[in-house]
Write a protein that holds these residues in place. Structure first.
Motif, PDB file in Angstrom:
ATOM      1  N   GLU A  50      -2.342   2.232   0.591  1.00 32.22           N
ATOM      2  CA  GLU A  50      -2.945   3.508   0.974  1.00 32.22           C
ATOM      3  C   GLU A  50      -3.564   3.401   2.365  1.00 32.22           C
ATOM      4  O   GLU A  50      -3.469   4.339   3.166  1.00 32.22           O
ATOM      5  N   ALA A  51      -4.198   2.278   2.669  1.00 28.72           N
ATOM      6  CA  ALA A  51      -4.765   2.087   4.005  1.00 28.72           C
ATOM      7  C   ALA A  51      -3.668   2.110   5.069  1.00 28.72           C
ATOM      8  O   ALA A  51      -3.882   2.596   6.188  1.00 28.72           O
ATOM      9  N   ALA A  52      -2.493   1.584   4.723  1.00 26.86           N
ATOM     10  CA  ALA A  52      -1.381   1.545   5.676  1.00 26.86           C
ATOM     11  C   ALA A  52      -0.748   2.910   5.877  1.00 26.86           C
ATOM     12  O   ALA A  52      -0.275   3.227   6.979  1.00 26.86           O
ATOM     13  N   SER A  53      -0.724   3.730   4.837  1.00 29.07           N
ATOM     14  CA  SER A  53      -0.020   5.014   4.909  1.00 29.07           C
ATOM     15  C   SER A  53      -0.912   6.172   5.317  1.00 29.07           C
ATOM     16  O   SER A  53      -0.417   7.216   5.755  1.00 29.07           O
ATOM     17  N   ASN A  54      -2.226   6.013   5.195  1.00 32.29           N
ATOM     18  CA  ASN A  54      -3.152   7.116   5.459  1.00 32.29           C
ATOM     19  C   ASN A  54      -3.903   6.854   6.762  1.00 32.29           C
ATOM     20  O   ASN A  54      -4.694   5.923   6.851  1.00 32.29           O
TER      21      ASN A  54
END
Length: 525
Positions: free
Chosen positions: A377-381
């Motif tokens: 999620e940190a990578a995609s958001n």
């Protein structure tokens, strides 16, 4: 984190500077952390730990047998068979009380902390004898021979629970708050302190010219409080003209320094004191920490192995921990991503960490994300930064590398973790105040991080919080311009004041509750 030293400054732990959160922007390589301007106090004669002796009978002492590990590493098993489960991985030189042996003599039953531990293969152990205690009263310990100034009492063992609890402290230069802050660590429910023992602060005058005056005080005062010590061994990367030069060429001299430290504080009766664990260097995945050269995992592995051997020769039971890496997305002459560095380090070690470290050091800042957030999620958001390392749980990515190489018996030590609520410094406030993190959210996230680890990370050892405050931040009259100030779990407070932040109070409440105790600073009790 950047190491600051030389003229009286102390190492200042801070996570890597990172970019403003934008999806397509790579992570900036860390830049120099401002040095803490601490004054060097006049050095009085080194204090010594008080001797603890017990009166006992004068008749002949009782001798007990111990078994010492002679292999590089040895599996201690639940039963005298290779089919028994592994209950402990013992390192060469580690000793255990001998409780018995199997009928065929192939296995030795070992004890630890007064209780049966398990079984070790006899062919990889040497049986020795030592004085255990005076006869008569079984509760009266033997009186070991003490070196001048040595401690004849016992020290806290070099062991880690999963998780275990500690924090970075700044008690090197500010003698006036040293005992106060060590007491706060004990009262807060912490078991460990992490303190920089900077190379230039102890052996700065030249090879073999050691100044132990400050180190002796820190070690003995922490030992008196049963606080375990994780000593960070490193060199200020901005120091010019240091006699030993830069890494990796200074590896042999650094190993000598590490060995001298481990010998002085080797935790044996008669020693000046006890340091239970050592961190070897800091963030070698950055050129600024590696002599200005491109980060080289193979060079660091060799450097680490030399220090490991020196420390183990002086104190076989010490825990040697590899350096934590800076979180960065750059892979060039000035930086290397932590996951790539760790993987190449394992390749350089031949896929085995034996003879290099006892636990893998990792950095785990949480940035804008709550502790439970999946790194995907940190990578995609974009709001979280756009990289997996912008999540506290990126530690799991590093654990996967250990599992890839079969290194599952060893723990990860979180050398630093935390959240900032910085509203001032642009490189930090995007994941601080601009991300909605204030001092109350910081407190909540720190407790939740410990709880998440307790529930999900059986392979984690010490988790060292970033950070207790450094009084030197106030030297210019304005602590808020120091970015480290916003990571701290307390306000930097003079000796006649304790200025709380929610983080210390909430951690104190939580950690004390684990032992069925109350935090003495809980405002609600």
């Amino acid at each position: 984190m950047a190491a600051c030293g030389g003229g009286g400054a102390e190492a200042t732990p801070t996570p890597t500077k990172t970019p403003m959160a934008q999806a397509a922007q790579p992570a900036a390589t860390p830049t120099q952390t401002p040095a803490s301007a601490g004054e060097t106090p006049a050095q009085p004669p080194a204090e010594t730990a008080s001797e603890t002796t017990a009166a006992g009978p004068t008749s002949a002492p009782v001798v007990e047998k111990i078994a010492r590990v002679t292999a590089d590493q040895l599996n201690i098993r639940s039963e005298p068979s290779t089919t028994g489960s592994v209950v402990k991985l013992a390192n060469t030189g580690e000793s255990f009380p001998l409780l018995g042996e199997s009928d065929d003599g192939q296995w030795l039953q070992l004890g630890e902390n007064g209780a049966p531990l398990g079984w070790g293969a006899a062919e990889f152990m040497a049986i020795e004898e030592r004085v255990a205690q005076a006869p008569g009263d079984g509760n009266v310990p033997a009186q070991p021979t003490s070196a001048p100034g040595g401690n004849t009492g016992s020290f806290a063992p070099a062991t880690m629970s999963s998780p275990d609890y500690g924090a970075q402290v700044f008690v090197w230069w500010r003698e006036e708050i040293r005992d106060r802050d060590l007491d706060l660590m004990t009262e807060g429910g912490f078991n460990w302190i992490k303190q920089a023992f900077s190379w230039e602060s102890i052996e700065g005058a030249g090879r073999g010219q050691y100044d132990w005056s400050t180190a002796d005080k820190i070690v003995t005062h922490a030992n008196e409080r049963d606080l375990k010590i994780l000593a960070r061994l490193s060199l200020d990367p901005d120091l010019q003209g240091f006699w030993a030069g830069d890494p990796p060429a200074n590896g042999d001299a650094f190993a000598e320094y590490a060995g001298a430290l481990a010998a002085r504080y080797n935790c044996q009766p008669g020693a000046i004191g006890c340091i239970q664990a050592y961190q070897i260097w800091n963030e070698p995945n950055l050129a600024r920490e590696w002599g200005g050269k491109r980060p080289n995992p193979a060079e660091y592995a060799q450097f680490l192995g030399k220090a490991y051997q020196a420390i183990k020769a002086a104190n076989p039971n010490a825990i040697v921990i590899s350096a934590g890496m800076a979180p960065t997305g750059d892979n060039n002459d000035i930086a290397m991503p932590d996951d790539i560095f760790y993987d190449q380090m394992y390749q350089a070690m031949g896929g085995s960490s034996t003879g290099y470290f006892d636990a893998l050091g990792v950095h785990g800042a949480g940035y804008a994300a709550p502790p439970e957030l999946d790194p995907a999620e940190a990578a995609s958001n974009p709001k979280y930064g756009g990289y997996r390392f912008f999540a506290f749980r990126h530690v799991e990515d590093i654990r996967a590398i250990m599992e890839k190489y079969g290194d599952t018996a060893k723990k990860i030590v979180l050398l630093e973790f935390g959240w900032t609520f910085d509203p001032v410094n642009p490189a930090y406030k995007w994941h601080g105040a601009d991300a909605g993190i204030d001092k109350f959210v910081q407190a909540d996230y720190l407790v939740r991080a410990y709880k998440y680890a307790a529930d999900n990370w059986p392979w984690v050892g010490l988790m060292s919080v970033l950070t207790m405050p450094n009084l030197a931040w106030l030297d210019d009259g304005n602590g808020s311009d120091e970015e480290q100030y916003w990571w701290a779990i307390m306000e930097p407070s003079p000796i006649d004041a304790k200025e709380w932040r929610p983080a210390y109070i909430e951690l104190c409440i939580y950690l004390n509750s684990l032992d069925g105790q109350r935090c003495i600073y809980d405002p609600n009790q």
